[in-house]
Design an enzyme around this catalytic site. Structure first.
Site, PDB file in Angstrom:
ATOM      1  N   MET A  13       0.846  -1.190   0.000  1.00  0.00           N
ATOM      2  CA  MET A  13       0.000   0.000   0.000  1.00  0.00           C
ATOM      3  C   MET A  13       0.882   1.241   0.000  1.00  0.00           C
ATOM      4  O   MET A  13       2.038   1.206   0.441  1.00  0.00           O
ATOM      5  CB  MET A  13      -0.911   0.001   1.232  1.00  0.00           C
ATOM      6  CG  MET A  13      -2.015  -1.051   1.165  1.00  0.00           C
ATOM      7  SD  MET A  13      -3.019  -1.145   2.665  1.00  0.00           S
ATOM      8  CE  MET A  13      -3.930   0.400   2.561  1.00  0.00           C
ATOM      9  N   PHE A  14       0.349   2.332  -0.465  1.00  0.00           N
ATOM     10  CA  PHE A  14       1.022   3.643  -0.486  1.00  0.00           C
ATOM     11  C   PHE A  14       2.247   3.665  -1.416  1.00  0.00           C
ATOM     12  O   PHE A  14       3.184   4.428  -1.205  1.00  0.00           O
ATOM     13  CB  PHE A  14       1.465   4.080   0.928  1.00  0.00           C
ATOM     14  CG  PHE A  14       0.390   3.922   1.963  1.00  0.00           C
ATOM     15  CD1 PHE A  14      -0.628   4.855   2.060  1.00  0.00           C
ATOM     16  CD2 PHE A  14       0.393   2.842   2.834  1.00  0.00           C
ATOM     17  CE1 PHE A  14      -1.627   4.709   3.010  1.00  0.00           C
ATOM     18  CE2 PHE A  14      -0.600   2.686   3.789  1.00  0.00           C
ATOM     19  CZ  PHE A  14      -1.617   3.628   3.883  1.00  0.00           C
ATOM     20  N   SER A  18      -1.901   2.337  -8.075  1.00  0.00           N
ATOM     21  CA  SER A  18      -3.037   2.811  -8.862  1.00  0.00           C
ATOM     22  C   SER A  18      -2.630   3.996  -9.732  1.00  0.00           C
ATOM     23  O   SER A  18      -3.111   4.132 -10.862  1.00  0.00           O
ATOM     24  CB  SER A  18      -4.197   3.213  -7.943  1.00  0.00           C
ATOM     25  OG  SER A  18      -4.685   2.080  -7.261  1.00  0.00           O
ATOM     26  N   ASP A  86      -8.020  -3.032 -11.294  1.00  0.00           N
ATOM     27  CA  ASP A  86      -7.368  -2.563 -10.072  1.00  0.00           C
ATOM     28  C   ASP A  86      -7.736  -3.480  -8.910  1.00  0.00           C
ATOM     29  O   ASP A  86      -8.785  -4.117  -8.919  1.00  0.00           O
ATOM     30  CB  ASP A  86      -7.825  -1.128  -9.780  1.00  0.00           C
ATOM     31  CG  ASP A  86      -6.918  -0.419  -8.774  1.00  0.00           C
ATOM     32  OD1 ASP A  86      -5.814  -0.925  -8.499  1.00  0.00           O
ATOM     33  OD2 ASP A  86      -7.319   0.653  -8.278  1.00  0.00           O
ATOM     34  N   GLU A  87      -6.878  -3.542  -7.904  1.00  0.00           N
ATOM     35  CA  GLU A  87      -7.121  -4.317  -6.684  1.00  0.00           C
ATOM     36  C   GLU A  87      -7.412  -5.794  -6.979  1.00  0.00           C
ATOM     37  O   GLU A  87      -8.354  -6.394  -6.455  1.00  0.00           O
ATOM     38  CB  GLU A  87      -8.275  -3.697  -5.872  1.00  0.00           C
ATOM     39  CG  GLU A  87      -8.058  -2.242  -5.486  1.00  0.00           C
ATOM     40  CD  GLU A  87      -6.992  -2.044  -4.404  1.00  0.00           C
ATOM     41  OE1 GLU A  87      -6.384  -3.032  -3.946  1.00  0.00           O
ATOM     42  OE2 GLU A  87      -6.757  -0.874  -4.032  1.00  0.00           O
ATOM     43  N   GLN A  89      -6.102  -8.395  -5.950  1.00  0.00           N
ATOM     44  CA  GLN A  89      -5.997  -9.359  -4.839  1.00  0.00           C
ATOM     45  C   GLN A  89      -7.355  -9.735  -4.272  1.00  0.00           C
ATOM     46  O   GLN A  89      -7.491 -10.752  -3.599  1.00  0.00           O
ATOM     47  CB  GLN A  89      -5.083  -8.815  -3.734  1.00  0.00           C
ATOM     48  CG  GLN A  89      -5.666  -7.725  -2.852  1.00  0.00           C
ATOM     49  CD  GLN A  89      -5.556  -6.337  -3.461  1.00  0.00           C
ATOM     50  OE1 GLN A  89      -5.018  -6.166  -4.547  1.00  0.00           O
ATOM     51  NE2 GLN A  89      -6.053  -5.330  -2.749  1.00  0.00           N
ATOM     52  N   CYS A 145       9.303   4.044   3.870  1.00  0.00           N
ATOM     53  CA  CYS A 145       9.060   3.471   5.197  1.00  0.00           C
ATOM     54  C   CYS A 145       8.626   4.554   6.176  1.00  0.00           C
ATOM     55  O   CYS A 145       9.287   5.581   6.318  1.00  0.00           O
ATOM     56  CB  CYS A 145      10.322   2.782   5.705  1.00  0.00           C
ATOM     57  SG  CYS A 145      10.128   2.121   7.366  1.00  0.00           S
ATOM     58  N   GLU A 167      -8.673  -6.047   5.838  1.00  0.00           N
ATOM     59  CA  GLU A 167      -9.309  -4.985   6.618  1.00  0.00           C
ATOM     60  C   GLU A 167      -9.187  -3.745   5.758  1.00  0.00           C
ATOM     61  O   GLU A 167      -8.129  -3.130   5.680  1.00  0.00           O
ATOM     62  CB  GLU A 167      -8.570  -4.754   7.938  1.00  0.00           C
ATOM     63  CG  GLU A 167      -8.588  -5.926   8.897  1.00  0.00           C
ATOM     64  CD  GLU A 167      -9.683  -5.810   9.945  1.00  0.00           C
ATOM     65  OE1 GLU A 167     -10.403  -4.798   9.922  1.00  0.00           O
ATOM     66  OE2 GLU A 167      -9.806  -6.737  10.761  1.00  0.00           O
TER      67      GLU A 167
HETATM   68 ZN   LIG Z   1      12.290   1.432   7.814  1.00  0.00          ZN
END
Ligand SMILES: [Zn+2]
EC number: 2.7.1.21
Length: 185
Positions: A13-14, A18, A86-87, A89, A145, A167
């Site tokens: 994610m992030f 997309s 998209d998405e 998964q 990170c 979730e």
């Molecule tokens: Zn790190």
């Protein structure tokens, strides 16, 4: 005969997955290719259920579906150049793999898909993993990170939430690098 190809964009994610999907579909759209775009109905972030949205504010009109069978209703094989999804998964592995094979191998229609590579426990999502194995190209994205801020983050760390595999809600997650992900266990 038309020749199709399968391209996969995948990462945590992030990481701009997309955004990259939207970029690739947009340049094909400019070239007046006939395109159909799907997204999973679970993912209605940013309040535009009929769009694929990226965190940089770009969006693309997409058809929201929850099952692969629903995609078929929107596919006119004789009048189609490219399908974006998209998405991935969230979709059933066998059903989506069968559809992608049909599009690319039988119909010569190219497919670009995008999705998470693994869940918050670093277990690969089956649908993404399988499509990666079949793809002509795989583009792995990484994020920054949120712990050390200066290393490529390849994991989606769950900050809040229970033990369910899925979730939905980006507030529950943050990207982490290999070191920081290991340290929390
Ligand atoms: Zn790190």
């Amino acid at each position: 005969m038309k020749k199709g190809r399968l391209d996969v964009i995948s990462g945590p994610m992030f990481s701009g997955k997309s955004a990259e999907l939207i970029r690739r579909l947009t340049i094909q759209d400019i070239a007046q290719k006939k395109i159909v775009v799907f997204k999973h109905g679970l993912d209605d972030r940013f309040g535009r259920p009929q769009d694929i949205s990226s965190r940089n504010g770009n969006y693309l009109s997409a058809i929201s579906v929850t099952k692969v069978a629903e995609m078929n209703e929107h596919l006119d094989f004789d009048n189609l150049d490219l399908v974006g999804i998209d998405e991935i998964q969230f979709f059933d592995r066998d059903e989506l793999v069968a559809l992608c094979k049909k599009l690319v191998d039988e119909k010569g229609i190219s497919v670009i898909v995008c999705g998470l590579d693994s869940d918050y426990l670093q277990v690969p999502f089956e649908t993404t993993a399988h499509l990666m194995a079949l793809a002509d190209s795989v583009y792995k994205t990484s994020a920054v990170c949120m712990q050390c801020r200066d290393t490529d983050a390849v994991y989606t760390h769950r900050v809040f939430g229970g033990d369910n595999r899925v979730e939905v809600g980006s507030d529950n997650y943050e990207p982490r690098c290999r070191s920081c992900r290991v340290n929390v266990k």
